[in-house]
Structure formats: C-alpha cells, structure tokens
Write an enzyme that holds these catalytic residues in place. Structure first.
Site, PDB file in Angstrom:
ATOM      1  N   TYR A 199       0.596  -0.839   0.127  1.00 48.92           N
ATOM      2  CA  TYR A 199      -0.290  -0.117   0.070  1.00 48.92           C
ATOM      3  C   TYR A 199       0.716   1.563  -0.142  1.00 48.92           C
ATOM      4  O   TYR A 199       0.332   2.261  -0.569  1.00 48.92           O
ATOM      5  CB  TYR A 199      -1.333   0.346   1.445  1.00 48.92           C
ATOM      6  CG  TYR A 199      -2.574  -1.287   0.950  1.00 48.92           C
ATOM      7  CD1 TYR A 199      -3.307  -0.574  -0.031  1.00 48.92           C
ATOM      8  CD2 TYR A 199      -2.535  -2.170   2.319  1.00 48.92           C
ATOM      9  CE1 TYR A 199      -4.531  -2.324   0.130  1.00 48.92           C
ATOM     10  CE2 TYR A 199      -3.032  -2.453   2.362  1.00 48.92           C
ATOM     11  CZ  TYR A 199      -4.239  -2.718   1.322  1.00 48.92           C
ATOM     12  OH  TYR A 199      -5.124  -3.286   1.266  1.00 48.92           O
ATOM     13  N   SER A 230      -2.505  -5.162  -7.753  1.00 48.53           N
ATOM     14  CA  SER A 230      -1.828  -4.798  -6.174  1.00 48.53           C
ATOM     15  C   SER A 230      -2.816  -5.705  -5.258  1.00 48.53           C
ATOM     16  O   SER A 230      -3.633  -6.267  -5.846  1.00 48.53           O
ATOM     17  CB  SER A 230      -2.661  -3.171  -6.009  1.00 48.53           C
ATOM     18  OG  SER A 230      -4.465  -3.887  -6.730  1.00 48.53           O
ATOM     19  N   ASP A 231      -2.109  -4.678  -4.078  1.00 51.40           N
ATOM     20  CA  ASP A 231      -3.141  -4.717  -2.857  1.00 51.40           C
ATOM     21  C   ASP A 231      -4.670  -4.775  -3.103  1.00 51.40           C
ATOM     22  O   ASP A 231      -4.900  -3.451  -3.649  1.00 51.40           O
ATOM     23  CB  ASP A 231      -2.538  -4.186  -1.197  1.00 51.40           C
ATOM     24  CG  ASP A 231      -2.568  -5.364  -0.184  1.00 51.40           C
ATOM     25  OD1 ASP A 231      -4.126  -6.087  -0.407  1.00 51.40           O
ATOM     26  OD2 ASP A 231      -1.482  -5.062   0.127  1.00 51.40           O
ATOM     27  N   TRP A 232      -5.596  -5.258  -2.608  1.00 52.49           N
ATOM     28  CA  TRP A 232      -7.294  -4.774  -2.325  1.00 52.49           C
ATOM     29  C   TRP A 232      -7.227  -3.053  -2.236  1.00 52.49           C
ATOM     30  O   TRP A 232      -6.535  -2.362  -1.131  1.00 52.49           O
ATOM     31  CB  TRP A 232      -7.974  -5.195  -1.089  1.00 52.49           C
ATOM     32  CG  TRP A 232      -8.435  -6.808  -2.340  1.00 52.49           C
ATOM     33  CD1 TRP A 232      -9.612  -6.748  -1.802  1.00 52.49           C
ATOM     34  CD2 TRP A 232      -7.123  -7.718  -3.132  1.00 52.49           C
ATOM     35  NE1 TRP A 232      -9.386  -7.674  -3.098  1.00 52.49           N
ATOM     36  CE2 TRP A 232      -8.446  -8.274  -3.515  1.00 52.49           C
ATOM     37  CE3 TRP A 232      -6.287  -7.835  -3.503  1.00 52.49           C
ATOM     38  CZ2 TRP A 232      -8.282  -9.522  -3.869  1.00 52.49           C
ATOM     39  CZ3 TRP A 232      -5.887  -8.978  -4.125  1.00 52.49           C
ATOM     40  CH2 TRP A 232      -6.599  -9.630  -4.616  1.00 52.49           C
ATOM     41  N   GLY A 234      -5.480  -1.218  -3.538  1.00 48.50           N
ATOM     42  CA  GLY A 234      -3.728  -0.291  -3.167  1.00 48.50           C
ATOM     43  C   GLY A 234      -3.353   0.650  -4.233  1.00 48.50           C
ATOM     44  O   GLY A 234      -2.471   0.722  -4.666  1.00 48.50           O
TER      45      GLY A 234
END
Length: 864
Positions: A199, A230-232, A234
């Site tokens: 993030y 990506s991270d959620w 992010g």
C-alpha cells in the site's frame, strides 16, 4: 469448449484480437476475488483467495469452514523448510482447490521492524534470510500442487497505521540487504507466479506505481516474468500504475481502471493501448498457467467445499506442535506427568477463548477448533481434579456470541432477514428479500449481501441468548460499519445509530464498540434483536441525512459480543486461590485478533489489562506454575522470574489445544526456535522512536540493525534472543568444518560455494530435534559498517536419540559474504577473513571457523 482449454491457446495470437475495452477490462478485477473473463475469445476468469494461514474463500460473512494453520511467525519458529513445503503441498494447495481458487494471496514475507506492527504475525521473521528461505519453501510447496502463490507485500510494508499514505524512507543498502532479501530469495529459489504490491510509498513513490521497484528491479534485474497485482484498493492512479508495470488492479470494486477513466488516459496520451495490452498479456499468461496446472478448478462448478481427514488433522497438529518454543524450564517442571497430578488449575483469559490467528485478511471460519483448556483436559484424563478461572480478561472487544445465540427452535445461531429500504434510506419496506440462519455474531458482510436488495438495505437479526444458571449482569458490545441498535426483550440496550464514534474495526470502516448492560434472569432465554442498516450514522455535529451519509456498499458489517460483568480484582483473587491449592498451575494468556490485526498497530508490548499482575501473583503462590503465551509477535514478560515453565505458543489455528497439550505433557519434545527477538522493553527495539508515520514519512533510521542485529550491535540484552529455544533434552555441537571457497560460473554469473559441516550430539535422556544456525561476520578490515552477525544458513536435525549424533551439512553462496555497495549499485564480495559462527541461537554460538576470500577473488554483480 471447457474453460481449461485456454491452456492450449496462443496468447500472442489472442492479444491482438482484444478490443481496447476488453484489454482495459482484463487489467482490473471483477468483484472482490476474480479476474475478468472475455467470453468472445473464450478467456476464463480465475479466482484468488486470501491465504496467509489458510484459504478462506470468497466470503468473510458465513464463509466456508476451512483449515486455519499456525500464523507465519509460528511457521517461522519451526525453522524447517521441509515441513513448510509439506504444509504448502499437502494442506494449502488442496484447501485452495476446495475453495475453487487458482491463486492464493500468500505468503507474506515483510520484515518485522517492530513487534508493534499490526500484521507482524503474518510475516515469518525479523531476519531476511530465514524469511526468504521459508517463503521459498512455502511457494514451492503450494505451486507443486498446481496452485499459484502471490508473494506480498512488495515492499517495505511493515506497519499498518497510515498504510496507504506513508513513505518508507529506506537506504539503498538496507532496502537490498533487509527488506528486498526475502523476496529475492523466493524469486531465486521458487519463482512465485505473482507479486502483490504494498500500500505504501517506497522512497517517495507508491509501490503500485513505482517503476524503480516494479520495472528496473523486479522485471529487469530479477527477471520476474509473472504477474504483478495490487493489494486490495492499493491503486492510486490510472496511467502511473499502468506505465510502472502494475498488471492487475484488485479488487474490481471502486476501481480506477474503468473503461471511461483508462480511455480518457489514452486520448490524453498518458498511456498507450500497447502498454495496456502488455499488462493484459501478463494477466492472460497467469490465467493460462492456472488452466494448465489445475484445470479442474476452471472446469469445476465454482462451489466451495470443506474436507477434513485424519491425515490432515494429524499434520495440522504436528505443524502446530513443531512451532512451540520452550523458553524456560526451571527444575525440569516440564514435561508434566499426568499420572502424578491430582489437582491442576487452568487459568487465564486465553485458556477457553477461541484464539485462532491474527485479524484482517488472515481471518477465516475454522472447520474445527481445540481450545487450550480442552486440549489440557483431554491430556489429563478423568482422574485429575481440574479447576478453572479466567483470572484476567484478555479481550479488547467483547467476545463473540457465536455459541451463545439460539434460534426459536433451540438450534445454534440466529435468524437474519434482509429488506429493501424505502425512500428515506433508513426504513425497511415490504417482505424480506431473504431469510436464513446465521451461525456467527461477527458479520463482515462486505459484498456478500443477497441479490435483489436496494443500494440501502436493512438486516434484522433475531435470536435468543442461551440461558444462564443464575441471575447475571451481562455486558453487550455492538460495533458496526453502518448503523445499528440492540434490543433485549424489546428494551433498547445499545444505540450505535443516532450518534457514532469512528473507530478502527472492519479495516477502518467501523465504529468504536458501544456497550450496554442488561440483567439476565436465571434459566431464561432472553430475546435478542439487532436492527442494522448499511448507511453510516452521524458523528457529533453531523446531521442524520441518509442522502448525504456514506453507504457501506463493500464494507457493511455488524458485530455483537458480550460477557458477564466481572469484578476484575475479585476474578484475579479467585484465580490466585485456585492456583495456590493446585499441584500445578497452567496459565494460558496472551493476545488475540483484536490486538494484532490488519488495519492498525499495537501501542504496547504489555499483555492486556491485569494479565501481567495475574501471572506474577499465580507464580508467587505456586512454584509449579507453567505459563503458555499466545501472540503473533513479541510481548514483554515482567513476571518471567516468578514462573517455573514458559512456552510460547503463537497463534496455532485449528489444532491449538492439542498441540499445546502435546508439548506440555511430553508427547512432543519442543524444538521450536524464536523467529524474532523478545525484548525486555519496547524502548529496546531498534525502531523505537521512529516506527510511526510522521507527516506521512517513516524513516528507517535503524538502517541495517533490525532485530537481533541491533541487540548485538548496541550490546542490549534481550529477554529471549532470536533463534532461542530449549528442549527436554540437551545437545552438544562438535566437529565444525568449513571448506575453502570455490568460485564457480554458471550462465555467465559467478558464484561462491562454501560447505559448512558439523555434528549435533544428543547429550540428554530424551529424543529430540535441534536447529543448527550459521552466522557470518564480515572482515574486520572492511571500511564499511556491518552488523556483528548475519544468519546465512540453518539446518534441522530430526529425532536424535539419546547419546546419538547427526551430521549436518549446509551450503553458503555469494550472498553469505556480500553486501550492497551503494556507490556502484551492485552486490560486492570483499576480500578478507569472514567469521563463521555456529550454534543453537544468535547468542549461543560455540563453534567458530572462517572463510578467507583472497585478494583478487573479490567480485561484484547485479541480478540473482
């Protein structure tokens, strides 16, 4: 054709056929857990699932029962790459197939700069080498089963507060030698199918749009050829993330990469269609790999399932027991002999609590759970008098009422009725859209509400509280992401609707827990109703306006907890009395998923409430006090001198109680070693004073001196050092041999090969396993600063019989004797004499040798 036939297509021929809109669709997810399908070209979607310590599946709310494994720090404490590979191949990969998930979002191998980090339990260790070797074993194990892994969070993502905004300011050398090293080792030894970006920013630029990290390093230097997601939530840009090399934005909810936004970036020449199709190609390559490696998932019915077997249960128990660390054993109080005990006091807030793992993405619904109390009871048998007292409460939020709620027919659970809301946005109208039984009282609904509801909807939860044998003052707690009221027997007990206090629950979307007390009558089943609406309530000074209030479209949640009102001092005194009257006092204390969780960081290393006082008092009245601590990272233990036995049990998942009992009663001889240093106080941690985000910046001022490196460099004595762990037997280290370094060349790349061999002898009276650890010290002639010792190899000798010996042979490569030279941007091996130190922990290294790199044989390189 079946979806798995995508394994046979020529992607280079498919990509030119994609329309621009189709290519844009492919580089962002659909919903929370799927990639985009393109039916016109027979491109299937694939499903991913959270998996740090188990495979949850699609739903936080009413999820599919699953195996919960020990947390990553516990797996790290096994120091056993073969066991971690077995976990991946025999537990995680099959669980992913049961959840119909082709890729798991794991492992996490960030570094533990501080035990305060909310997700410290998700990462293996404070040491980059141990982290990387275990991550590689995890990846190889899972991927050998045809399931992809997503190594995360790339990179320098080591705390939770302000995680989407802070800038991790790290020196190039520390970034390479500490924070990138676990990822580099996993890439070199295992090749994960996917990476997940962090993030945070890394030296000024968000990781998801950082070309230095994603292109220059990961793609060009490390030659990674898989997919980057990506991270959620992010992703923070359109063109920047696409151009930097982020292939897939996740999830597909509230996404940046819509056809409209990306289309606007194309016409404004901020991104090209060619680049978009390059990103889409990587997504398609992952989909194709999933189709090849595990076609039955893509061709399956999509239904999630649960399966337990005796073999799986036994492996879960073995893994959990292998991670326990024996920290103290005065006068050999352990193992306990059940045949010689008449009265045992089991004490502590964690003894009967359901403590499976840390919180956040790691959370799942366990298919079964054995509490420490139940495990101890089974091990003791029926002839032992067992007393129990909570002693001191350990929870932050009120305990769930999962097993306390009953339907009108007396079945465990309560009834949920979902309604559409009328024009005011708050009021339910018409008949229920759906009515069903719910068997949990923590409902992170997220996007799992039934179809057919209006954007603003109501959930009415109704049930009866299991009767109590005596009149009881009962305290309820209500937390929401939305708004709710609690009624007991028609009486309003908690109003978390009219005015709300923002909190940190439910990934920062929830309120502070609001409390209310109600007098329960003996032998009475009281009527419980929670009225919930997915529209946030007003804070102080805000108007209650449904049209202007935030709608929880992807984060709706409600949690009801409760427990009898307790006099803390009386509870403590009761526990001390029970301990005083017992042959042995077993005290089970620690943290839980409230204290260690995604979304926020801890503020102290102390145990909750009166726990420290409880342990000290019990230890003072019973010389045979054995303490079992549960936490995912280190805690302080001001009472350590007051107790005879101490076992650290981490978070162990389903098999918690059985594994603890196996070690306490000697069925298993503990062989775990600490995967992180336990300090005496928070002020002794290397990142103390610069761990928090200050004006959006986190300065990694400790540089190379993370964990044990700091303690040794600064000559600070820890409570328990990195790599430490006792056994019910003793070991001697003998016969160290270090080969001369051999310079080899393969594919144009030079390497160094050194063999370290030694003998471990069991000098005690019980069979046991031991981990030999090899640390390297750099030449004293070096002009640069180096940590005093660096872990560079380890090996575990299993089941050594009393009086027997086992030989251990370990290999060192060029990274064992190298450092990152910031002046030239390369790894460098200097000439000189490198120390080789071998032993059972970072503070006990009885065997010493050396490696001499002669002048003229030093070299430098980039890449792996």
């Amino acid at each position: 054709m079946p979806p798995s036939d995508f394994s046979k297509v020529d992607i280079s021929a498919i990509v030119p056929q994609l329309t621009t809109d189709e290519a844009i669709s492919l580089i962002a997810g659909v919903g929370f857990w799927h990639t985009h399908a393109v039916p016109r070209l027979s491109i299937p979607a694939i499903k991913v699932s959270d998996g740090p310590n188990g495979i949850r599946g699609n739903h936080f709310f009413m999820g599919t029962p699953a195996k919960c494994l020990p947390c990553a720090t516990a797996l790290g404490a096994t120091w056993d790459t073969e066991l971690i590979h077995e976990v991946g191949a025999k537990l995680l990969a099959p669980e992913a197939k049961l959840r119909q998930a082709s890729v798991i979002l794991a492992p996490t191998c960030n570094i533990q700069r501080s035990p305060l980090g909310g997700r410290s339990f998700e990462s293996f260790s404070e040491d980059p080498f141990l982290s990387g070797m275990l991550a590689a074993a995890y990846v190889n194990g899972v991927q050998s089963g045809g399931i992809g892994t997503t190594i995360k969070h790339f990179v320098a993502n080591d705390k939770e507060q302000d995680r989407m905004g802070y800038d991790s300011i790290v020196s190039p050398r520390a970034l390479r030698e500490i924070y990138l090293m676990p990822f580099m080792l996993a890439q070199k030894l295992a090749q994960p199918w996917a990476y997940m970006t962090a993030y945070n920013r890394v030296n000024g630029t968000h990781a998801s749009e950082n070309p230095t990290v994603l292109k220059n390093l990961l793609r060009n230097e490390w030659k990674f050829n898989g997919m980057v997601m990506s991270d959620w939530f992010g992703v923070y840009s359109v063109s920047e993330s696409i151009n930097a090399g982020l292939d897939l934005e996740m999830p597909g909810v509230r996404k940046w990469r819509t056809i409209e936004k990306v289309g606007h970036s194309i016409v404004s020449r901020k991104v090209t269609v060619r680049t978009i199709k390059e990103r889409a190609t990587k997504v398609l390559e992952l989909v194709q790999r999933c189709a090849k490696e595990c076609p039955e998932i893509l061709d399956g019915d999509g239904e999630e399932r649960t399966h337990e077997s005796e073999e799986d249960t036994a492996l879960m128990r073995r893994v959990a027991a292998s991670s326990l660390v024996l920290l103290k054993n005065t006068n050999n109080v352990l193992p306990l002999d059940a045949t010689k005990l008449k009265k045992v006091a089991v004490i502590g807030g964690n003894a009967k609590a359901t403590v499976l793992s840390g919180g956040g993405s790691a959370a799942l619904k366990a298919s079964y759970f054995v509490s420490p109390y139940d495990g101890i009871i089974k091990a003791l048998g029926k002839d032992v008098d067992v007393t129990y007292s909570e002693g001191a409460r350990a929870f932050m939020t009120m305990p769930s009422l999962d097993y306390e709620m009953l339907t009108e027919s007396g079945v465990r659970g309560w009834i949920g009725k979902w309604y559409c809301n009328g024009g005011d946005g708050f009021t339910a109208v018409g008949e229920p859209v759906k009515t069903h039984k719910i068997d949990e009282t923590q409902l992170f609904i997220s996007t799992s509400q039934p179809p057919g509801l209006t954007r603003k909807w109501t959930l009415m939860l109704e049930g009866r509280l299991k009767p109590r044998p005596v009149n009881t003052k009962f305290e309820f707690g209500l937390t929401v992401a939305g708004r709710a009221k609690l009624f007991v027997d028609g009486n309003l007990v908690i109003d978390n609707w009219t005015k709300q206090r923002p909190g940190e629950a439910f990934f920062g979307q929830g309120t502070v827990e609001e409390h209310g007390v109600y007098e329960l009558s003996a032998n009475t089943s009281h009527h419980i109703v929670v009225h919930f609406v997915n529209v946030r309530g007003p804070s102080d000074g805000e108007p209650d306006d449904a049209s202007g209030s935030a709608v929880m479209e992807s984060s709706a949640a409600v949690r009801l907890g409760g427990a009898p009102v307790q006099d803390p001092q009386q509870s403590l005194e009761d526990a001390v009395s029970l301990a005083q009257a017992a042959d042995v006092a077993i005290v089970v204390v620690g943290l839980n998923s409230d204290w260690e969780t995604e979304g926020y960081d801890r503020t102290t290393l102390a145990l909750p409430g009166k726990t420290d006082e409880l342990v000290k008092r019990v230890g003072e009245v019973n010389k045979n006090t054995v303490v079992v601590t549960q936490s995912g990272s280190s805690i302080t233990m001001p009472w350590v001198d007051s107790v005879a036995g101490l076992v650290h049990a981490w978070y162990l998942g389903n098999a918690t109680g059985d594994a603890i009992a196996d070690v306490l009663f000697g069925k298993v001889n503990p062989a775990g070693k600490l995967s992180l240093t336990f300090p005496k106080r928070l002020e002794d941690v290397s990142s103390f004073g610069h761990f928090h985000s200050e004006n959006g910046k986190i300065r990694y001022a400790e540089d190379l001196f993370v964990g044990y490196k700091h303690f040794q460099h600064s000559k600070v004595e820890p409570l328990f050092p990195f790599g430490y762990g006792l056994s019910y037997t003793t070991f001697a280290y003998e016969n160290l041999k270090v080969s001369k370094p051999a310079i080899t060349t393969k594919d144009g790349h030079a390497d160094i090969q050194v063999t370290v061999s030694l003998t471990v002898k069991n000098t005690g009276h019980a069979a046991g396993s031991e981990v030999a650890q090899v640390y390297i010290s750099h030449p004293k002639t070096s002009d640069l600063t180096h940590p005093p010792l660096l872990l560079k190899a380890f090996g575990k000798a299993h089941d050594i019989a009393p009086g027997a010996s086992k030989d251990i042979t370990l290999s060192l490569d060029k990274y064992a004797v190298s450092h990152w030279d910031e002046s030239i941007g390369s790894w460098v091996v200097e000439s000189g004499e490198y120390g080789v130190h071998v032993g059972p922990s970072s503070e006990s290294l009885p065997l010493k040798g050396s490696i001499v790199i002669e002048k003229g044989r030093a070299f430098e390189w980039n890449g792996l």
